[in-house]
Design an enzyme around this catalytic site. Structure first.
Site, PDB file in Angstrom:
ATOM      1  CE1 TYR A 133     109.943   7.023 -28.744  1.00  0.00           C
ATOM      2  CE2 TYR A 133     109.426   8.939 -30.034  1.00  0.00           C
ATOM      3  CZ  TYR A 133     109.398   8.252 -28.798  1.00  0.00           C
ATOM      4  OH  TYR A 133     108.688   8.652 -27.715  1.00  0.00           O
ATOM      5  CG  ASN A 179     109.771  18.403 -29.079  1.00  0.00           C
ATOM      6  OD1 ASN A 179     108.696  18.138 -29.582  1.00  0.00           O
ATOM      7  ND2 ASN A 179     110.928  18.051 -29.499  1.00  0.00           N
ATOM      8  N   GLY A 188     114.587  11.479 -40.198  1.00  0.00           N
ATOM      9  CA  GLY A 188     113.113  11.437 -39.322  1.00  0.00           C
ATOM     10  C   GLY A 188     112.540  12.356 -38.740  1.00  0.00           C
TER      11      GLY A 188
HETATM   12  N1  UDP Z   1     117.998  19.552 -32.927  1.00  0.00           N
HETATM   13  C1  UDP Z   1     118.790  20.205 -33.597  1.00  0.00           C
HETATM   14  N2  UDP Z   1     119.924  19.980 -33.077  1.00  0.00           N
HETATM   15  C2  UDP Z   1     120.378  19.017 -31.911  1.00  0.00           C
HETATM   16  C3  UDP Z   1     119.424  18.277 -31.571  1.00  0.00           C
HETATM   17  C4  UDP Z   1     117.984  18.695 -31.662  1.00  0.00           C
HETATM   18  O1  UDP Z   1     118.816  21.130 -34.222  1.00  0.00           O
HETATM   19  O2  UDP Z   1     121.688  18.853 -31.496  1.00  0.00           O
HETATM   20  C5  UDP Z   1     116.692  19.974 -33.211  1.00  0.00           C
HETATM   21  C6  UDP Z   1     115.974  18.630 -33.778  1.00  0.00           C
HETATM   22  O3  UDP Z   1     116.176  18.384 -35.527  1.00  0.00           O
HETATM   23  C7  UDP Z   1     114.576  18.886 -33.740  1.00  0.00           C
HETATM   24  C8  UDP Z   1     114.736  19.919 -32.506  1.00  0.00           C
HETATM   25  O4  UDP Z   1     115.683  20.202 -32.223  1.00  0.00           O
HETATM   26  O5  UDP Z   1     113.827  19.856 -34.967  1.00  0.00           O
HETATM   27  C9  UDP Z   1     113.897  18.965 -31.332  1.00  0.00           C
HETATM   28  O6  UDP Z   1     114.769  17.878 -31.197  1.00  0.00           O
HETATM   29  P1  UDP Z   1     114.694  16.932 -30.223  1.00  0.00           P
HETATM   30  O7  UDP Z   1     115.651  15.826 -30.354  1.00  0.00           O
HETATM   31  O8  UDP Z   1     115.026  17.742 -28.768  1.00  0.00           O
HETATM   32  O9  UDP Z   1     113.305  16.402 -30.079  1.00  0.00           O
HETATM   33  P2  UDP Z   1     112.486  15.426 -30.832  1.00  0.00           P
HETATM   34  O10 UDP Z   1     111.570  16.595 -31.602  1.00  0.00           O
HETATM   35  O11 UDP Z   1     113.249  14.467 -31.788  1.00  0.00           O
HETATM   36  O12 UDP Z   1     111.458  14.830 -30.082  1.00  0.00           O
END
Ligand code: UDP
Length: 329
Positions: free
Chosen positions: A141, A171, A284
């Site tokens: 991504y 975020n 990732g």
């Molecule tokens: N996360 C989590 N459980 C979930 C979804 C996300 O612990 O079911 C964590 C994820 O590992 C990251 C943070 O929450 O550290 C934010 O993830 P999100 O997918 O919202 O956004 P990203 O950082 O991938 O853009």
């Protein structure tokens, strides 16, 4: 201005359409409705169901609608999915942007606001992250967006009047303050919506991805910015763009919250129990990402109105309670 909003039926794009119309611009939405919602597009906006791959159709709309600027939101945005399906990410995000830029060149449109991402920084060497930090994405991504930034640099160097701003989002969360627009993803993978679904009892529990990160409580730290603050920066950047400009700005609130802190904030906002389980790290995911957004604050006078995650979660919670089935499509 006449503004084409690609992905204007999506979460962030729909908020942009709203703000553009409120500011007196004309919004022309282009969306393939793969993950967008027709109902998120207001009647005041023109709507075209077109895929980014269709360069000729894009060029036709750019010319017919006399577009002055393109805001490019249309993209696939899930880190985990990009690891599993990299070709789809490069096709939609990178090749899609090339198709759009070709259409713009054909139609003589030279102003571009690009949805980039903090994922271009990968695992940062230091935080808060400034725009000059090295860019080494750690997932497809991030690379798919990094490639577009590189293409924009090269394209702008070749065409001295082409101007772009790459906005590197941290975020994005929350919903419109008036409760009319919000997040409705299928599948939902983002932390705050999933936490709130668990609070509503629509998911059994939230899985915390990794509790052994090198952070104070062992969970990942992110910088959560309210969608309306994020979108406001797009309008300011669009209005500031001069021919030949190449600009890069981070967009976050400059404060990091761990996954556990998000859970605590959501418990405080909702007054509900949020069951959790501890799971493995998600491939990732960098440990800590938070922004130094000082550059856009200094250069464009932008600042976030929502400065804490509880306020941001409260708007998402209002949306969820009023729209338990999202846009219902
Ligand atoms: N996360 C989590 N459980 C979930 C979804 C996300 O612990 O079911 C964590 C994820 O590992 C990251 C943070 O929450 O550290 C934010 O993830 P999100 O997918 O919202 O956004 P990203 O950082 O991938 O853009």
């Amino acid at each position: 201005m006449n503004v084409m909003v690609t992905g204007g039926a999506g979460y962030i794009g729909s908020h942009a359409v709203r703000q553009l119309i409120e500011a007196g611009h004309r919004a022309v939405v282009v969306d393939n409705l793969f993950r967008g919602h027709r109902r998120a597009v207001p009647d005041e906006a023109a709507f075209y169901q077109i895929d980014l791959a269709d360069t000729a159709a894009l060029a036709g709309v750019l010319a017919d609608e006399k577009i002055d600027c393109v805001m490019h939101f249309a993209a696939l945005t899930y880190v985990g999915e990009s690891v599993a399906e990299p070709l789809g990410y490069y096709h939609n995000n990178t090749a899609g942007a090339i198709s759009l830029l070709r259409a713009m060149r054909e139609a003589g449109v030279r102003r571009f606001v690009f949805s980039s991402t903090a994922a271009v920084y990968g695992e940062p060497e230091r935080t808060p992250i400034v725009e000059t930090c090295p860019q080494k994405p750690v997932n497809p991504y991030g690379w798919s967006k990094w490639c577009v930034e590189q293409i924009l640099r090269d394209h702008a160097a070749a065409d001295g009047r082409f101007a772009f701003v790459a906005l590197r989002y941290f975020n994005v969360a929350g919903a419109a303050a008036d409760g009319s627009l919000g997040e409705d993803h299928e599948p939902e993978t983002h932390l705050i919506p999933l936490v709130l679904l668990a609070a509503m009892g629509r998911r059994e529990k939230l899985t915390v991805f990794g509790t052994d990160y090198p952070t104070a409580d062992g969970t990942c730290i992110r910088d959560y910015i309210h969608v309306e603050d994020l979108v406001a920066a797009h309008l300011m950047a669009m209005e500031a763009l001069q021919p030949g400009d190449t600009r890069y700005y981070n967009l976050g609130i400059g404060r990091g919250y761990s996954v556990n802190e998000i859970l605590d904030a959501a418990r405080a906002v909702t007054g509900r129990e949020i069951p959790i389980e501890h799971g493995a790290r998600r491939p990732g995911d960098p440990a800590v990402l938070f922004a130094d957004s000082g550059k856009i604050q200094r250069e464009l006078g932008w600042s976030p109105r929502y400065r804490g995650v509880e306020e941001i979660i409260a708007t998402a919670w209002q949306w969820d309670r009023e729209h338990p089935d999202g846009y219902g499509d």
